[in-house]
Design an enzyme around this catalytic site. Structure first.
Site, short mmCIF file in Angstrom:
data_model
loop_
_atom_site.label_atom_id
_atom_site.label_comp_id
_atom_site.label_asym_id
_atom_site.label_seq_id
_atom_site.Cartn_x
_atom_site.Cartn_y
_atom_site.Cartn_z
N SER A 1 0.85 -1.20 0.00
CA SER A 1 0.00 0.00 0.00
C SER A 1 0.89 1.25 0.00
O SER A 1 1.65 1.46 -0.93
CB SER A 1 -0.97 -0.05 1.19
OG SER A 1 -2.00 0.88 1.02
N ASP B 1 -9.75 -5.57 -4.07
CA ASP B 1 -8.85 -4.59 -3.46
C ASP B 1 -9.36 -3.16 -3.62
O ASP B 1 -9.89 -2.79 -4.67
CB ASP B 1 -7.48 -4.71 -4.13
CG ASP B 1 -6.32 -4.30 -3.25
OD1 ASP B 1 -6.48 -3.38 -2.44
OD2 ASP B 1 -5.25 -4.91 -3.40
N HIS C 1 -7.35 -6.07 0.16
CA HIS C 1 -6.11 -5.29 0.28
C HIS C 1 -5.00 -6.05 1.02
O HIS C 1 -3.90 -5.51 1.15
CB HIS C 1 -6.43 -3.98 1.01
CG HIS C 1 -5.46 -2.87 0.80
ND1 HIS C 1 -5.03 -2.48 -0.45
CD2 HIS C 1 -4.81 -2.07 1.69
CE1 HIS C 1 -4.18 -1.47 -0.33
NE2 HIS C 1 -4.02 -1.21 0.96
#
Length: 301
Positions: A111, A251, A278
């Site tokens: 991320s 996601d 995610h």
């Protein structure tokens, strides 16, 4: 999968601040040592802890808490002029030097950690032998557009609560937080209840949201922080390291968020984990770790 028996924790001095780190495995072993950069900005290493299991294959795995978070120095009085990409890039370089691995290492950024990883990689560090961009994004505009699309698919009453509290500036209201959790359970982590390591990270952010609120905003889909206009798209061709890009099918990092990585990084592979959002390293842990290890093994030489 088991974990290497040898584990060392310590602190790297970064100017007047301290970066906590943990090495699982032997840094002097043959495989590339793997540095894990956690997300946020403003999370902790806890939720990406499962990557330490790669040490069972003889690979040293390094986790660290970025300054402002977790076990590293907290600076709740610092503002947006302090919390910058360059600050965190300097911290990463400092950690590599402290551990003595700057000449040969792999980096996995998840991320925001992938944003940091791409910023690190476009500078062409000679020791970066492999890069993994996990559930990340090439520009915040793409992220915000994707979040808006996913948000529009939420139940109408959830959308109404989110809109109302954002307009009123009451994003810490319990009703708003409850509505936000609907998005998180769909697009952040689909394992419910959240595993302990995931819950620990979110509790840590709640206890000191300085970095997250400053750079991102109150949550994953209402981005109003200093990173709002960030992009790395035009610089991606500069990345020399072979790169693996992956995301989950559900996601919050939508296909559009990662496509510039695939289109513009010269040496790239990609993967989509079909049952994940995610956090494939939590939601499909065995498959995710196996894919990462297979990629790294190709570049250990």
């Amino acid at each position: 999968m088991s974990v290497a028996a040898d584990t060392v924790e310590g602190f790297a001095d970064y100017g007047p601040y301290k970066t906590w780190y943990r090495v699982t495995g032997d840094l002097d072993a043959g495989p590339l040592p793997l540095v894990i950069a956690h997300g946020g900005p403003g999370c902790t290493h806890d939720y990406v802890d499962s990557f330490k299991e790669l040490s069972a294959k003889g690979r040293a795995v390094i986790h660290y808490d970025q300054i402002g978070n977790g076990r590293s120095t907290h600076l709740p009085d610092k503002g947006g002029d302090f919390w910058t990409v360059d600050f965190f890039l300097g911290e990463l370089d400092n950690l590599l030097d402290h551990l003595g691995i700057r000449s040969r290492y792999a980096l996995l950024g998840q991320s925001w950690g992938g944003m940091l990883g791409s910023e690190h990689a476009v500078r062409r560090p000679a020791g970066l032998k492999a890069l993994i961009l996990a559930n990340s994004l090439a520009s915040m505009d793409l992220w915000v557009a994707g979040a808006a699309q996913l948000r529009a698919e939420l139940p109408a009453e959830v959308q109404e609560a989110l809109d109302r509290h954002e307009a009123a500036g009451t994003t810490q209201d319990p009703e708003y937080l409850t509505a936000s959790r609907v998005f998180y359970d769909r697009h952040v982590c689909r394992v419910t209840p959240w595993p302990d390591e995931v819950a620990r990270t979110f509790l840590a952010v709640e206890s000191d949201p300085t970095v997250y609120h400053t750079m991102n905003g109150p949550n994953e889909f209402h981005v109003v922080g200093t990173m709002r206009n960030w992009t790395v798209i035009d610089r991606l061709p500069n990345i020399e390291a072979p790169t693996l890009v992956f995301r989950g099918a559900y996601d919050e990092a939508t296909p559009e968020c990662v496509q510039p990585f695939i289109d513009r990084i010269p040496s790239v592979e990609s993967e989509v984990f079909p049952q994940s959002s995610h956090m494939p390293h939590v939601e499909e842990k065995d498959a995710c770790l196996a894919r990462v290890e297979a990629f790294l093994r190709k570049h250990d030489g």
